[in-house]
Design a protein around this motif. Structure first.
Motif, PDB file in Angstrom:
ATOM      1  N   ASP A 125      40.096  27.324  49.074  1.00 10.30           N
ATOM      2  CA  ASP A 125      40.319  27.184  47.495  1.00 10.30           C
ATOM      3  C   ASP A 125      40.112  28.236  46.658  1.00 10.30           C
ATOM      4  O   ASP A 125      40.611  28.999  44.830  1.00 10.30           O
ATOM      5  CB  ASP A 125      39.040  26.016  47.126  1.00 10.30           C
ATOM      6  CG  ASP A 125      38.871  25.627  45.424  1.00 10.30           C
ATOM      7  OD1 ASP A 125      40.044  24.850  44.819  1.00 10.30           O
ATOM      8  OD2 ASP A 125      37.510  25.668  45.197  1.00 10.30           O
ATOM      9  N   ARG A 126      38.994  29.070  46.756  1.00  6.86           N
ATOM     10  CA  ARG A 126      39.038  30.208  46.409  1.00  6.86           C
ATOM     11  C   ARG A 126      40.165  31.370  46.281  1.00  6.86           C
ATOM     12  O   ARG A 126      40.030  32.517  45.066  1.00  6.86           O
ATOM     13  CB  ARG A 126      37.319  31.356  46.743  1.00  6.86           C
ATOM     14  CG  ARG A 126      36.704  32.661  45.710  1.00  6.86           C
ATOM     15  CD  ARG A 126      35.748  32.900  46.676  1.00  6.86           C
ATOM     16  NE  ARG A 126      34.772  33.443  46.151  1.00  6.86           N
ATOM     17  CZ  ARG A 126      33.363  33.296  45.366  1.00  6.86           C
ATOM     18  NH1 ARG A 126      33.646  31.955  45.296  1.00  6.86           N
ATOM     19  NH2 ARG A 126      32.896  34.060  44.776  1.00  6.86           N
ATOM     20  N   LEU A 127      40.924  31.451  47.084  1.00 13.23           N
ATOM     21  CA  LEU A 127      41.694  32.114  47.055  1.00 13.23           C
ATOM     22  C   LEU A 127      42.745  32.003  46.048  1.00 13.23           C
ATOM     23  O   LEU A 127      43.182  32.759  45.601  1.00 13.23           O
ATOM     24  CB  LEU A 127      42.172  32.504  48.361  1.00 13.23           C
ATOM     25  CG  LEU A 127      41.389  32.902  49.769  1.00 13.23           C
ATOM     26  CD1 LEU A 127      42.450  32.364  51.218  1.00 13.23           C
ATOM     27  CD2 LEU A 127      41.347  34.344  49.406  1.00 13.23           C
ATOM     28  N   ALA A 128      42.845  30.255  46.667  1.00 15.27           N
ATOM     29  CA  ALA A 128      44.175  30.040  45.659  1.00 15.27           C
ATOM     30  C   ALA A 128      43.802  30.216  44.259  1.00 15.27           C
ATOM     31  O   ALA A 128      44.636  30.710  43.128  1.00 15.27           O
ATOM     32  CB  ALA A 128      44.440  29.078  45.581  1.00 15.27           C
ATOM     33  N   TYR A 129      42.811  30.367  43.576  1.00 18.61           N
ATOM     34  CA  TYR A 129      41.893  30.442  42.228  1.00 18.61           C
ATOM     35  C   TYR A 129      41.800  31.890  41.994  1.00 18.61           C
ATOM     36  O   TYR A 129      42.613  31.804  40.233  1.00 18.61           O
ATOM     37  CB  TYR A 129      40.771  29.647  42.106  1.00 18.61           C
ATOM     38  CG  TYR A 129      39.908  30.512  40.871  1.00 18.61           C
ATOM     39  CD1 TYR A 129      39.967  29.304  39.338  1.00 18.61           C
ATOM     40  CD2 TYR A 129      39.268  31.629  40.044  1.00 18.61           C
ATOM     41  CE1 TYR A 129      39.367  29.256  38.381  1.00 18.61           C
ATOM     42  CE2 TYR A 129      38.701  31.760  39.090  1.00 18.61           C
ATOM     43  CZ  TYR A 129      38.765  30.788  38.331  1.00 18.61           C
ATOM     44  OH  TYR A 129      38.429  31.559  37.594  1.00 18.61           O
TER      45      TYR A 129
END
Length: 880
Positions: A125-129
């Motif tokens: 989720d952090r990578l995608a954000y």
């Protein structure tokens, strides 16, 4: 002041602004200059000075000169251009192994684009954000990490899949037309913890980073002959201290192997074995090293407060020891101090081109020396701001109301750190003014963790604070209360959910449920009155499974004491369920080594077997209570020791005298020739006779003095040891050692009694000594710098044992085979690995590591299998 002396401060602007005395404040950057150009100019200087062979990167099996790194980056840059990367684009970088990031960063910059470093430890989720928030055009990665992104979410370019196409491109630098015209000055965007529950991107321009690396290369004292450890992920700006400053000083980077972290004993071994002379790290990591490193001449700590006892432990008069400080928003580092045990630990004075002012936290006013306030930083090193966060940028980067010199942005960055300027003109650090802390060198916004906690079902209130279970250790504690309709939340499930949403270093080690969070009269969380953790470290494993064997009992007991957990389930995950981190892991491995009743553990063993049961099953059969009965060392008498040394001295003198007589006799015979042709014939004949004699002597000595080697023990300094030493010395100094990798070398080993199969290739110049105990199958390959000597020294004895390699077996570079080890037919042992006594690699399997294990996460081959029906030798062909 010498750039290698103690920095001192100088007040300007009516005694309110601190700068670095003895250094020019002029900006070390010229208009339009870019980071990759600094590297290219360094490559050109090294070439002009005849230093073109100097290594930029030494990653064990992969070594790159400065020119070689430049050429690889040029090829990749052309490949990026072919894939549509244009000036001004932002390119994400996600790798889990060294070398790739260095090439990728340079390549992206060579296309006039900017890079966005990512870390495999970030949740998906952090990578995608980050990819969405930064407007990433393309992510450079490898195929094994492809599934970290949703299909169609962002374009991916896997370097391992395009390796052949990239290698076929020209390695010359890109022309101006190929690069395109730069559209902005952005160099990279690095993301830090954010107070809103989402990370925030800090934009760093070329002016800031070029100025910083030029300044640091000038004052730090890293030398071109240094070998610098690189262990930090590129997703954190401290890695710039490890990568760009050494590179632009002409030093060699020695990156940690991909995969597991190195701490404690494993880190010490890596630094020692790789000849590291310069280390940049956080104090917590340095504290995990129990022994000194005599070759370490440069040491830099940053990222968190440095304890005085650490300075006393690591200070040496001949070691350059620096403490530096700086937020990401000021481009890595803004102040520096030379650490000495007779001086208090401070963060020193500003680096040249930087200025520091102590600000009133409540109004735009500078404070005088001695007053406590918020540290403000000015200079060309300030970041452009926070990406897509104009309001946050405006609050953090205030107008320069003092008119500070050499401050082109006309701004001051409010760090949120408290400090004061002491009577010596140095800055004392007094912690955070807000809720931001450093955990193992990582900057963590406590409110980000709180924000994520409040998103979880059933949580009514949440406050995150720090806890110090022991000196020098900082842990996170999550205090929370429940909603009225919720009576209980499983701590293990809570920890699991946090692990899905936060990086591992941000997951609290302790979870404390309270009836309600204490409040101040103003209605804010009363952080000063939060209780100390009453429960053990958070454990996410719901079902307790008791140890079933003695080994499991011992491992569970040691792990429980390190983690502060009363009962350790043998099926509980060390990291996911019990919240262990790399530093606690180093302590656990150290405890196991000290006990002596279990086989030694490495951090890699625990990463591969993260449960007590799995770890117990992975230990060698000899591990367990029987190991506690240490072998009684043999101690020779003084007479034996002296006589043995005397014999060795006489042998050395005889060697020198014999060599002198031989050279004198040969020279006299050659100079007595009647002409040039006769002299040439005599010289050739004499050389041939000497070569044959020196080649035959070790073989003759071995058979006369020893006969056939057999497995057993030879006491040190005994008559048997003298025979062993004599044969070993003569074998290693034979002129046939110059023919490694040729059939002549295999013939030499056969003459010494080794069983060498047809077509075997031995490239290592570390010859076996107890040759009768060596078997190398047909078609086997042993790469350079491998050790397979068929003996070891232990407990006052030389122990001899067999080493067996099957047909078409492969042994990688810098790999060690202990006695009583075997590698089966068509099996492979990877580079920089070790096979411990009693271990066997089954036929067809591929192992690596120290001690070697079958890899669980890769299908890598270190050699291609033999080509059937090719009509050639059946030997496996190395591919790396």
């Amino acid at each position: 002041m010498s750039p290698y002396g103690q920095p001192s401060g100088l007040f300007t602007t009516d005694g309110l602004v601190l700068t670095c005395d003895g250094h020019e404040q002029r900006i070390r950057w010229r208009g339009g200059e870019r980071l990759e150009q600094l590297y290219e100019r360094l490559c050109d200087r090294l070439h002009a000075d005849g230093l073109g062979a100097r290594l930029a990167v030494d990653a064990g099996s992969t070594k790159l000169t400065f020119a070689g790194l430049d050429e690889r980056a040029n090829r990749l840059a052309r490949h990026l251009r072919a894939h549509g990367v244009r000036p001004g684009d932002r390119v994400g970088l996600l790798f889990d192994e060294p070398v790739h990031p260095y090439v990728a960063m340079l390549a992206v910059l060579k296309t006039n684009a900017a890079y966005v470093p990512l870390d495999t430890g970030f949740p998906d989720d952090r990578l995608a954000y980050i990819v969405q928030d930064a407007g990433v055009r393309l992510v450079l990665t490898i195929s094994g990490l492809r599934d970290r992104f949703e299909p169609g979410g962002v374009d991916l370019l896997c370097l391992d899949e395009d390796e052949d196409r990239i290698a076929a491109l020209p390695g010359a630098r890109l022309s101006a037309a190929e690069k395109g015209v730069a559209t902005d000055e952005l160099c990279y965007v690095v993301y830090t913890s954010g107070s809103t529950g989402r990370p925030k991107g800090v934009t760093i321009d070329h002016a800031a980073i070029c100025n910083f690396v030029n300044v640091a290369a000038d004052v730090y004292g890293i030398q071109g002959t240094d070998r610098v450890y690189q262990g930090m992920t590129i997703a954190f700006d401290f890695s710039v201290e490890e990568i760009w400053v050494p590179l632009l000083s002409g030093a060699t980077l020695v990156p940690k192997p991909g995969g597991t972290s190195l701490v404690g004993h494993e880190l010490h071994e890596f630094l020692r074995d790789n000849g590291v002379t310069a280390l940049c790290c956080v104090p917590t990591l340095l504290a995990s090293l129990d022994e000194d490193l005599p070759r370490l001449r440069f040491l830099l700590v940053s990222g968190e407060a440095c304890p005085e006892d650490l300075v006393r432990r690591w200070y040496r008069p001949d070691r350059r020891f620096l403490n530096v400080y700086g937020p990401t928003e000021a481009t890595v580092t803004a102040t520096w101090a030379v650490l000495r045990p007779d001086r208090p630990v401070t963060i020193g004075v500003p680096l040249p081109t930087y200025s520091v002012v102590i600000l009133d936290p409540d109004e735009p006013r500078a404070l005088a020396a001695g007053e406590l306030g918020e540290i403000g930083i000015a200079g060309v090193g300030l970041a452009g701001g926070y990406l897509n966060r104009p309001e946050l940028t405006e609050r953090a980067f205030i107008p320069d109301f003092l008119g500070i010199g050499h401050n082109p942005s006309r701004r001051i960055y409010r760090t949120g750190d408290l400090g004061r300027i002491n009577p010596d003109g140095e800055i004392e650090y007094h912690g955070r003014a807000d809720t931001q802390v450093k955990i193992r060198g990582y900057r963590v916004e406590l409110t980000e963790v709180e924000s994520v906690l409040l998103q979880l079902p059933g949580i009514a209130q949440a406050v995150v604070e720090t806890h110090h279970p022991e000196a020098g250790t900082t842990e996170l504690v999550a205090y929370y209360s429940l909603r009225r309709d919720k009576t209980i939340i499983d701590a293990g499930e809570l920890r699991r959910r946090l692990g899905e949403l936060l990086p591992a270093y941000m997951v609290p080690a302790y979870l404390e449920q309270l009836d309600h969070i204490p409040l101040t009269p103003a209605g804010k969380a009363d952080r000063q009155n939060l209780p100390a953790p009453s429960r053990p470290r958070a454990a996410g494993h719901a079902d307790y499974v008791a140890p079933a064997t003695e080994t499991e009992h011992q491992l569970a007991d040691a792990l429980g004491r390190i983690l502060g957990v009363e009962r350790i389930s043998v099926t509980g995950h060390v990291f996911e369920d019990y919240g262990a981190d790399s530093l606690l892991l180093a302590k656990f491995c150290a405890v196991i080594r000290e006990r002596g009743d279990l086989a030694p553990l490495s951090a890699r063993d625990v990463y591969l077997n993260p449960t007590v049961r799995g770890l117990a099953e992975s230990l060698p059969p000899a591990a367990g209570v029987t190991v506690a009965r240490a072998e009684e060392p043999y101690r020779a008498g003084t007479g034996s020791y002296v006589l043995c040394g005397l014999f060795q001295l006489l042998a050395f003198l005889a060697y020198v005298a014999g060599s002198g007589w031989l050279l004198d006799t040969g020279f006299a015979w050659i100079t007595a020739a009647s002409g040039l042709g006769d002299a040439y014939s005599r010289a050739a004949g004499f050389g041939l006779v000497v070569f044959a004699a020196l080649s035959a002597m070790p073989i003759l000595a071995k058979w006369v003095l020893v006969g056939r080697w057999k497995p057993g023990d030879i006491p040190l300094w005994s008559l048997g040891y003298l025979r062993f030493w004599t044969v070993k010395t003569m074998v290693r100094f034979s002129p046939l050692m110059l023919f490694t990798g040729t059939p002549l070398y295999s013939f030499y080993l056969r003459a010494l009694g080794a069983d060498i199969g047809k077509g075997a290739v031995i490239l290592s110049r570390n010859p076996p000594v107890c040759t009768d105990l060596l078997r190398v199958g047909a078609g086997a390959v042993i790469r350079k710098d491998a050790y397979f000597s068929c003996y070891r020294a232990r407990a006052g004895r030389i122990q001899t044992g067999r080493v067996s390699l099957g047909d078409n077996a492969f042994v990688g570079e810098m790999t060690v085979l202990d006695i009583d080890t075997a590698i089966g037919d068509d099996a492979q042992l990877g580079h920089s690995s070790s096979l411990h006594s009693g271990q066997t690699v089954p036929g067809g399997e591929r192992w690596h590591g120290s001690p070697a294990r079958p890899p669980r996460w890769t299908t890598v081959r270190w050699a291609r299998p033999p080509v059937a029906g090719s009509g050639r030798s059946s030997s496996a062909r190395p591919i790396c």
